[in-house]
Design a protein around this motif. Structure first.
Motif, PDB file in Angstrom:
ATOM      1  N   THR A 106       3.262  -4.146   4.539  1.00 40.85           N
ATOM      2  CA  THR A 106       3.766  -5.448   5.002  1.00 40.85           C
ATOM      3  C   THR A 106       2.734  -6.527   4.728  1.00 40.85           C
ATOM      4  OG1 THR A 106       5.154  -4.452   6.693  1.00 40.85           O
ATOM      5  CG2 THR A 106       4.553  -6.760   6.994  1.00 40.85           C
ATOM      6  N   ILE A 107       1.479  -6.208   4.911  1.00 43.65           N
ATOM      7  CA  ILE A 107       0.443  -7.200   4.645  1.00 43.65           C
ATOM      8  C   ILE A 107       0.172  -7.295   3.151  1.00 43.65           C
ATOM      9  CG2 ILE A 107      -1.974  -7.787   4.919  1.00 43.65           C
ATOM     10  CD1 ILE A 107      -1.954  -6.946   7.695  1.00 43.65           C
ATOM     11  N   CYS A 108      -0.173  -6.222   2.533  1.00 39.66           N
ATOM     12  CA  CYS A 108      -0.658  -6.275   1.154  1.00 39.66           C
ATOM     13  C   CYS A 108       0.430  -6.570   0.133  1.00 39.66           C
ATOM     14  CB  CYS A 108      -1.333  -4.951   0.785  1.00 39.66           C
ATOM     15  SG  CYS A 108      -3.133  -4.980   0.990  1.00 39.66           S
ATOM     16  N   VAL A 109       1.634  -6.040   0.342  1.00 35.94           N
ATOM     17  CA  VAL A 109       2.696  -6.186  -0.670  1.00 35.94           C
ATOM     18  C   VAL A 109       3.649  -7.332  -0.302  1.00 35.94           C
ATOM     19  CG1 VAL A 109       4.581  -5.039  -1.863  1.00 35.94           C
ATOM     20  CG2 VAL A 109       2.534  -3.746  -1.241  1.00 35.94           C
ATOM     21  N   VAL A 110       4.134  -7.321   0.937  1.00 34.99           N
ATOM     22  CA  VAL A 110       5.039  -8.375   1.379  1.00 34.99           C
ATOM     23  C   VAL A 110       4.273  -9.663   1.651  1.00 34.99           C
ATOM     24  CG1 VAL A 110       6.756  -9.008   3.121  1.00 34.99           C
ATOM     25  CG2 VAL A 110       6.563  -6.633   2.363  1.00 34.99           C
ATOM     26  N   ARG A 111       2.989  -9.534   1.924  1.00 36.99           N
ATOM     27  CA  ARG A 111       2.105 -10.682   2.188  1.00 36.99           C
ATOM     28  C   ARG A 111       2.512 -11.416   3.453  1.00 36.99           C
ATOM     29  NH1 ARG A 111       1.803 -13.001  -4.020  1.00 36.99           N
ATOM     30  NH2 ARG A 111       1.500 -10.964  -4.995  1.00 36.99           N
ATOM     31  N   SER A 112       2.921 -10.653   4.467  1.00 34.78           N
ATOM     32  CA  SER A 112       3.237 -11.234   5.759  1.00 34.78           C
ATOM     33  C   SER A 112       1.989 -11.154   6.622  1.00 34.78           C
ATOM     34  CB  SER A 112       4.386 -10.463   6.408  1.00 34.78           C
ATOM     35  OG  SER A 112       4.667 -10.974   7.688  1.00 34.78           O
ATOM     36  N   VAL A 113       1.443 -12.312   6.959  1.00 39.59           N
ATOM     37  CA  VAL A 113       0.150 -12.386   7.641  1.00 39.59           C
ATOM     38  C   VAL A 113       0.249 -13.353   8.812  1.00 39.59           C
ATOM     39  CG1 VAL A 113      -2.239 -13.118   7.374  1.00 39.59           C
ATOM     40  CG2 VAL A 113      -1.140 -11.816   5.556  1.00 39.59           C
ATOM     41  N   ASP A 114      -0.428 -13.019   9.893  1.00 43.07           N
ATOM     42  CA  ASP A 114      -0.467 -13.924  11.042  1.00 43.07           C
ATOM     43  C   ASP A 114      -1.719 -14.793  11.050  1.00 43.07           C
ATOM     44  OD1 ASP A 114       0.993 -11.448  13.295  1.00 43.07           O
ATOM     45  OD2 ASP A 114       1.944 -12.934  11.998  1.00 43.07           O
ATOM     46  N   TYR A 115      -2.838 -14.230  10.618  1.00 39.54           N
ATOM     47  CA  TYR A 115      -4.106 -14.958  10.669  1.00 39.54           C
ATOM     48  C   TYR A 115      -4.873 -14.782   9.357  1.00 39.54           C
ATOM     49  CZ  TYR A 115      -3.155 -14.853  15.668  1.00 39.54           C
ATOM     50  OH  TYR A 115      -2.560 -14.992  16.899  1.00 39.54           O
TER      51      TYR A 115
END
Length: 126
Positions: A106-115
């Motif tokens: 979710t972070i690395c591929v989808v690039r969904s980040v909170d901070y």
């Protein structure tokens, strides 16, 4: 509000190594999945390495797999990116990113980040 501070960037010769650190402003970093992103001039931001809350699950972008290692130290509230065999294509601003209760993809591929951190420059040049 989680604050992330990167350090360890700099100028290194091709073939050299650097270790980046991402320190958090609070002890709850252990609740977050963490990723390292980079952005080269004129290019988009890409996820290069991510690590799960437990530290057991990791993800690496193809161009860094086998050369970069992501790790985390819960006691130190810090995530590291060990970068070996650096080349000119690794030159970029490197950012630390966090998202709570999610997966490495979710972070690395989808690039969904909170901070996001503020970034640290890595330059590979002779």
């Amino acid at each position: 509000q989680l604050q992330l501070v990167e350090s360890g960037g700099g100028l290194v010769q091709p073939g050299g190594s650097l270790r980046l650190s991402c320190a958090a402003s609070e002890s709850t970093l252990g609740y977050y999945t963490i990723g390292w992103f980079r952005q080269a001039p004129g290019k988009g931001r890409e996820g290069v390495a991510c690590i799960s809350i437990s530290g057991i699950i990791t993800y690496y972008e193809d161009s860094v797999a086998g050369r970069f290692t992501i790790s985390r130290d819960h006691a130190q509230n810090t995530v590291y990116l060990q970068m070996n065999s650096l080349n000119a294509q690794d030159t970029a601003v490197y950012y630390c990113a966090a998202k709570r209760d999610t997966t490495v993809r979710t972070i690395c591929v989808v690039r969904s980040v909170d901070y996001w951190g503020q970034g640290t420059q890595v330059t590979v040049s002779s």
